[in-house]
Design an enzyme around this catalytic site. Structure first.
Site, mmCIF file in Angstrom:
data_model
loop_
_atom_site.group_PDB
_atom_site.id
_atom_site.type_symbol
_atom_site.label_atom_id
_atom_site.label_comp_id
_atom_site.label_asym_id
_atom_site.label_seq_id
_atom_site.Cartn_x
_atom_site.Cartn_y
_atom_site.Cartn_z
ATOM 1 C CD GLN A 71 3.689 -1.177 -52.847
ATOM 2 O OE1 GLN A 71 4.931 -1.913 -52.981
ATOM 3 N NE2 GLN A 71 4.011 -0.446 -54.212
ATOM 4 N N GLY A 76 5.260 -0.861 -57.558
ATOM 5 C CA GLY A 76 6.823 -0.113 -57.592
ATOM 6 C C GLY A 76 7.175 0.947 -56.783
ATOM 7 N N GLY A 134 19.583 -1.197 -62.581
ATOM 8 C CA GLY A 134 19.629 0.896 -63.089
ATOM 9 C C GLY A 134 20.922 1.142 -63.197
ATOM 10 C CE LYS A 346 15.623 -32.480 -18.188
ATOM 11 N NZ LYS A 346 14.466 -32.111 -17.176
ATOM 12 C CG HIS A 358 33.260 -43.723 -20.012
ATOM 13 N ND1 HIS A 358 34.620 -42.813 -20.582
ATOM 14 C CD2 HIS A 358 32.849 -43.729 -19.392
ATOM 15 C CE1 HIS A 358 34.647 -43.957 -19.382
ATOM 16 N NE2 HIS A 358 34.223 -43.765 -18.534
ATOM 17 C CG ASN A 381 14.987 -36.468 -15.510
ATOM 18 O OD1 ASN A 381 15.363 -37.452 -15.822
ATOM 19 N ND2 ASN A 381 14.625 -35.776 -15.912
ATOM 20 N NE ARG A 435 26.269 -55.587 -8.166
ATOM 21 C CZ ARG A 435 27.757 -55.357 -7.189
ATOM 22 N NH1 ARG A 435 28.883 -56.559 -7.192
ATOM 23 N NH2 ARG A 435 27.966 -54.176 -7.804
#
Length: 452
Positions: A71, A76, A134, A346, A358, A381, A435
């Protein structure tokens, strides 16, 4: 039947560059809700009339079973339906729906179609405040004879509470002729689809009506206010279905379902949770407050604490997750896995009874059973260009603040000492650590600030 969905409107009051019918409710465009409902009626032809937004509307809603009619000028609703005439099939009825009226139920539309057998049928509703709609005009015998638009209604007609929803089922064989007789001599200068009512009456064709179960079924969207109101109504409807099915909701007014949520028995959901895509909650799953789950499958008995964010993940039974845990795409957790606060996982597989309680990042990893991942552990990674895999076998203990520089494998039963940076494979059943030697400097003093 044929179904024509009118979706050409601009939606000026939305104050948006996005076409009105593409604004979302429950994460899905308004018009997509209508299309999905229409499909459940198994139409011969399903036609979308588009205009404003053109190709954006077509590309967003594109599907093999849709036909399209443009349209170019919005003149209308009658003019809009006329653009679809060449696409109509030979079915006896043509159902006209609206792309910005998303919540009409299949049951209501079936009643409308049944009422329209060998007749013209219109979906009407009684409103306490009919302003803007209407009005349904009936004769002394109660027969519907016309619909008068608000701008063209007299004061007496404006007092009528039964209004037109715009949704109707029309005899296909008469539709083209009626549309060709429409005139635009009204306050809007438009061709109203509703004017075919008077044409049908003039021909002696019965005009029948049906009504929805609730007013919300026929509410349209013309502003962001109405969009928000309808979103809340839809979410309350979905929450009500969950309650009836046995789900315990802490507050039915504070849940958002933006996809498909399936569940077992004795599921509990706290406030503020969002479910997107396809989510499956097995028996006795508990979801704490303010969690987001998108395309997630959760095994029976798993408890999810507050503020978790899971996407494209599979969680085994009897897990304990959160608070503040994040599962990213490709994550698979076995039974009785613990993923605690501020742990991100992930594209990793974690075996049964393993724990990362944690402050850890686990990415591109394969972790066996009964593994303990200490606080501060990171799988390194990514080298800036490529991703590499970390393998941690069963019964491994990883001390706190450990970095595993992939690709690397930790053998079964191994222990990694706290603070280790692992760059080579760690053998099974052994302690591996790296370490620097601890040193003490007696008498050392901190630098002091010198006042200027």
């Amino acid at each position: 039947m044929n179904i024509v969905i009118l979706a050409a409107g601009q939606g000026k009051r939305m104050h948006s560059n996005l076409p009105k019918v593409l604004h979302p409710i429950a994460g899905k465009p308004l018009a997509q809700h209508v299309i999905d409902t229409a499909r459940q009626l198994s139409p011969e032809k399903l036609i979308v009339v588009y205009g404003h937004g053109g190709e954006v509307v077509r590309s967003t809603l594109a599907a093999p079973d849709l036909s399209w009619a443009e349209q170019a000028q919005q003149l209308g609703t009658g003019h809009a339906v006329a653009q679809a005439l060449s696409e109509l099939g030979s079915a006896a009825q043509t159902l006209v729906l609206y792309g910005d009226v998303p919540l009409t139920t299949v049951a209501t539309l079936k009643r409308l179609l049944q009422a329209g057998k060998d007749a013209l049928s219109v979906l009407t509703v009684d409103l306490a405040n009919p302003s803007g709609y209407g009005r349904i005009v009936r004769d002394g015998a109660g027969n519907m004879i016309s619909i008068v638009e608000e701008k063209d209604a007299s004061a007496e007609q404006k007092a009528i509470r039964e209004v037109n929803t715009g949704i109707m089922a029309v005899p296909t064989a008469r539709l083209a002729d009626w549309l060709g007789k429409l005139k635009n001599d009204n306050a809007q200068g438009e061709y109203y689809l509703t004017d075919i009512i008077a044409l049908a009456v003039a021909e002696g064709m019965p005009v029948r009506t049906a009504q929805p179960e609730g007013e919300w079924e026929v509410l349209g969207v013309n502003s962001k206010v109405q969009l928000a109101e309808l979103e809340r109504q839809h979410q309350l409807n979905l929450a009500g279905e969950l309650l009836v099915a046995g789900v315990r909701l802490a507050d039915p007014a504070r849940i958002d379902i933006r996809g498909e949520l399936t569940h077992g028995r004795d599921v509990a959901i706290d406030v503020g949770c969002v479910f997107e895509g396809k989510v499956e909650l097995a028996d006795a799953v508990e979801v704490g407050p303010y969690c987001v789950l998108k395309n997630v499958k959760v095994g029976a008995g798993t408890r999810i604490a507050a503020f978790c964010h899971f996407e494209d993940a599979v969680i085994g039974p009897d897990g304990v997750l959160g608070p503040y845990a994040r599962l990213r795409p490709g994550t698979e957790l076995g039974p009785e896995v613990h993923i605690g606060n501020f742990v991100e996982v992930k594209k990793s597989i974690i075996g049964a009874q393993s724990k990362a309680n944690h402050l850890a990042y686990i990415g591109d990893a394969e972790i066996g059973q009964r593994v303990n991942v200490g606080a501060g552990t990171i799988t390194c990674n990514y080298d800036g260009a490529n991703k590499f895999k970390t393998v941690i076998e069963d019964d491994v203990f990883i001390g706190s603040d450990t970095q595993l520089v992939a690709p690397v494998t930790v053998g079964r039963g191994a222990t990694l000492g706290a603070g280790t940076t692992l760059t080579k494979d760690a053998p099974p059943d052994a302690l591996t650590f790296s370490r620097p030697r601890q040193m003490t400097l007696p008498g050392w003093e901190r630098p002091k600030k010198v006042k200027k």
